[in-house]
Design an enzyme around this catalytic site. Structure first.
Site, PDB file in Angstrom:
ATOM      1  CE  LYS A  53      10.461   6.634   7.092  1.00 57.20           C
ATOM      2  NZ  LYS A  53       9.845   5.628   6.221  1.00 57.20           N
ATOM      3  CG  ASP A  97       7.622   5.790   3.159  1.00 55.00           C
ATOM      4  OD1 ASP A  97       8.631   5.833   2.432  1.00 55.00           O
ATOM      5  OD2 ASP A  97       7.651   6.048   4.375  1.00 55.00           O
TER       6      ASP A  97
END
Ligand code: ATR
Length: 283
Positions: A75, A111
């Site tokens: 990420k 997220d």
């Protein structure tokens, strides 16, 4: 001869990249979304070796890929690689969604909104609550901004290595009342909402939580999930939390937000969460 009606040429391609990736639920989730919304697309899981991320994204792009989900451990690398970032990705320091857009790589992070939307699924609001976030790694960083936007009364980041919590909190000071500390410094303070963003549950471990931590009617949320309750959910129930949730809903909600970014269509998440829960428990 070229087949003018060869639809296989026209199916938009998506994938999740990570390592390990074999057990990723993302292909299942996105295929269920596609089926539900009548979108024609392919979604696969691609395992990428350390050092091979940039090349893998380039290959996917040149083969006509339209979008990617990025998971552990890439990420941060994705954040560096993209050519543009949404404000929430910029803040999170991590990208979990890439949109291939006419030569540009647009990075986003879904997220945090995934967590907030799953809390909403359970009629749980952050506004006015005393919120405790366990952990100061990538998972915690990804949800801090959206949590503060929910206007908690206060947000404390607590971490095994206290300096990381203090440092992380300092980077979000401008968004609301947030501070960082180590577990012993919690003393007898109480919280209404406790979110586990550590990787402790992955190893069957539990952060060193004081017995007095939970206020009346408290909610505990573990960002991890599994067929059985996580150690943190067990702890929450033993300490009379009103609600002890795992992160399966967040997983589906973050995927729904990615799907929306790519396709402009919002899937109905409830039946997908229910289906995955059932599959996990009967596997
Ligand atoms: P991620 O990107 O998944 O958040 P990470 O950056 O390695 O992964 O962070 C893991 C987090 O879980 C850290 O906050 C870590 O605490 P430290 O910073 O002190 O290492 C926390 N963590 C992992 N195992 C833990 C345990 N058994 N008890 C408490 N915290 C734990």
């Amino acid at each position: 001869m070229t087949d003018l009606f060869d639809f296989s040429q026209r199916v938009d391609r998506y994938a999740v990249m990570g390592n390990p990736i074999a057990h990723s639920k993302s292909p299942r989730i996105h295929r269920l979304f596609a089926e539900q919304t009548g979108q024609r697309l392919e979604y696969e899981a691609i395992q990428v070796d350390a050092g091979g991320f940039t090349q893998a994204v380039g290959n996917f792009d040149s083969s006509g890929g339209k979008g990617l989900n990025i998971t552990v451990p890439f990420k941060q690398e994705a954040w560096e690689l993209v050519t543009a970032r949404s404000a929430r990705a910029e803040r999170a320091g991590a990208v979990n969604t890439i949109i291939f857009d006419a030569g540009a790589l647009r990075g986003d992070n879904t997220d945090g909104v995934g967590l907030i939307n799953d809390l909403r699924n359970h009629n749980l609001a952050v506004a006015g609550k005393r919120v405790l976030l366990l952990g100061a790694g990538g998972a915690a960083r990804g949800v801090l901004g959206p949590l503060l936007e929910g206007k908690p009364a206060e947000l404390v980041v607590v971490n095994r290595t206290p300096d990381r919590a203090v440092e992380l909190a300092a980077q979000f000071h401008d968004l609301g009342p947030v501070g960082g500390c180590g577990y012993p410094a919690l003393g007898d303070r109480q919280f209404d909402l406790v979110i586990n963003a550590t990787s402790a549950s992955l190893h069957g471990e539990l952060p060193p939580l004081p017995d007095t931590l939970l206020a009346d009617d408290a909610t505990c949320y573990d960002m991890m999930y599994g067929a059985n309750a996580t150690p943190f959910q067990d702890w929450a129930r033993q300490h009379t939390a009103t609600t002890a949730l795992d992160g399966l809903g967040m997983l589906v909600e973050q995927a729904a937000e990615s799907f929306y970014l790519w396709r402009g269509v919002r899937p109905d998440t409830a039946p997908v969460i229910a289906k995955l829960r059932h599959e996990m428990q009967t596997a």
